[in-house]
Design an enzyme around this catalytic site. Structure first.
Site, PDB file in Angstrom:
ATOM      1  N   ASN A  26       0.843  -1.198   0.000  1.00 21.60           N
ATOM      2  CA  ASN A  26       0.000   0.000   0.000  1.00 21.60           C
ATOM      3  C   ASN A  26       0.879   1.250   0.000  1.00 21.60           C
ATOM      4  O   ASN A  26       0.783   2.110   0.884  1.00 21.60           O
ATOM      5  CB  ASN A  26      -0.949  -0.001   1.200  1.00 21.60           C
ATOM      6  N   HIS A  44      -8.554   3.515   8.440  1.00 20.69           N
ATOM      7  CA  HIS A  44      -9.125   2.250   7.973  1.00 20.69           C
ATOM      8  C   HIS A  44     -10.537   2.022   8.507  1.00 20.69           C
ATOM      9  O   HIS A  44     -11.366   1.416   7.827  1.00 20.69           O
ATOM     10  CB  HIS A  44      -8.227   1.071   8.380  1.00 20.69           C
TER      11      HIS A  44
END
Length: 446
Positions: free
Chosen positions: A342, A373
């Site tokens: 990521n 998140h």
């Protein structure tokens, strides 16, 4: 037939949710494949030599809005509300505070949506819902706000070299702002890119800026070459196809939930449990490889993502790449692993948090990552554990590695041991991220 009749039927609410999830996943793949075709068309027929910047901005924005509505229905209103709220902040807030206000509003709205989706979707069911694009837009909003603050509200000598390079000197117009946040190439799965890079791409300066960094006359060229992204796109589509096959075969057959099954825990030796933990963690990766590599290919197909020329003279199209699979699978340190996983989110965390945190930058960066998140407890178990793992790995590397560099065999032995330890540390760290809830996480730790 009798067995199917005897099986317990899921509650109607769960059945409805599962059907909705399937529809979202189908819409996600359909949108990305259509975006890939639109990206090729965009590069060929709406290239900088064929269309003005305003036309390219408008096309990218309108298609992005259409994809969002098609994929997420009325939930896409959250994307547009957040974008317009922060456009108001960008134009009305004072420059010294623009990054603070934008950060608080964007992260606050994202957190409220994370909370609300617990009630929209069943707890513990992860899917491609509207929060995914909202997370990417939050990254872009805060990135632009910080870079605008750097460009207008700070002196050049106060900035790092990277901050100075990416600083935005003027507020964008509404069309530029909407195009940057809602363009069809990144609206569904990202990645987040820097505002100046995106504007340079729309205006046709993106590739030339990178090519001018090389002395082509010394290489025998009488003019700048014209790199084509077709080879990079085909390569990434092959990775996407392999990832999809692995997802359909491995992910379904090796669920993370099995590692906390009572029979498995009672009858399986400890080392076998560790081995299976590694297998199920590997099986959870292909869906990320698929989504991120396809998103990268979409941007490249539009002509965006050129990063320059490597030492062998090869044109590189990895400016927006979100992962480096080989470096992930061969990582011999926790730092090396997270730097190649990521990638664009890690860059965002560094630019808006780590480089600006007044104290404890590592801890604050991991906490922001968890908050970004969502609110599932598993995220916080993962990222708080990540703080400890990062500090421990850094201490071991700084104090021990030098003793293993005196000979090749010692170095190989060190690399093998650190690879094993790193992979198991990652498995231990990310398991709660997949399981989400507190009870299975505690059971896993025990």
């Amino acid at each position: 037939r009798m067995e199917r009749l005897l099986l317990p039927h899921p509650p109607p609410r769960i059945t409805t949710i599962l059907c909705f999830i399937c529809l979202l996943q189908i819409n996600f793949v359909a949108c990305q494949l259509f975006a890939l075709l639109a990206a090729f068309w965009f590069r060929i027929y709406l290239g900088p030599s064929h269309a003005s910047s305003a036309v390219r901005h408008a096309f990218a924005t309108l298609f992005g809005i259409y994809f969002a509505v098609f994929c997420f229905g009325w939930y896409s209103i959250h994307l547009f509300v957040l974008v317009m709220m922060n456009y108001g902040i960008m134009n009305m807030a004072s420059i010294p505070n623009i990054h603070r206000y934008s950060f608080v509003v964007a992260m606050g709205y994202l957190t409220l949506c994370h909370i609300s989706r617990i009630y929209i979707f069943h707890y513990g069911i992860l899917t491609t819902d509207f929060s995914g694009p909202l997370m990417i837009i939050t990254q872009k909003i805060t990135t632009l706000a910080c870079q605008l603050h750097d460009g207008i509200g700070r002196q050049a000598e106060e900035l790092t070299a990277e901050q100075n390079r990416l600083a935005v000197k003027t507020r964008p117009s509404l069309l530029e702002y909407l195009s940057y946040l809602l363009n069809f190439m990144s609206i569904i799965a990202g990645p987040c890119s820097n505002y100046k890079d995106y504007i340079a791409f729309i205006e046709g300066r993106h590739v030339h800026m990178k090519l001018l960094e090389v002395n082509w006359k010394q290489k025998g060229y009488d003019r700048l070459p014209d790199p084509s992204p077709t080879g990079a796109v085909m390569y990434k589509l092959c990775i996407t196809l392999v990832s999809l096959i692995l997802f359909l075969t491995l992910t379904k057959n090796f669920p993370m939930a099995y590692i906390i099954d009572n029979e498995f825990l009672d009858k399986t030796p400890f080392l076998s449990r560790l081995g299976y933990l590694y297998v199920v963690t590997q099986a959870a990766k292909p869906k990320y490889y698929f989504a991120w590599t396809l998103a990268d290919a979409v941007n490249n197909a539009a002509g965006y993502g050129f990063s320059g020329v490597d030492e062998r003279g090869t044109f590189r199209w990895d400016l927006l790449s979100n992962l480096n699979i080989w470096s992930i699978e061969t990582a011999t340190s926790f730092k090396m692993y997270i730097e190649n996983w990521n990638i664009q989110t890690a860059a965002w965390l560094k630019r808006v948090c780590y480089d600006r945190a007044p104290w404890y930058p590592t801890a604050l960066t991991f906490i922001l990552s968890a908050l970004w998140h969502g609110i599932y407890p598993g995220y916080y178990f993962t990222f708080l554990t990540g703080i400890l793992i990062t500090l421990a790995a850094r201490a071991i590397r700084n104090n021990c590695r030098r003793y293993f560099l005196s000979s090749v065999p010692l170095k190989i032995a060190y690399d093998v041991v650190t690879w094993v330890v790193t992979q198991l540390a990652v498995c231990y760290t990310v398991a709660p991220f997949v399981m989400l809830a507190v009870e299975p996480t505690i059971k896993f730790y025990k």
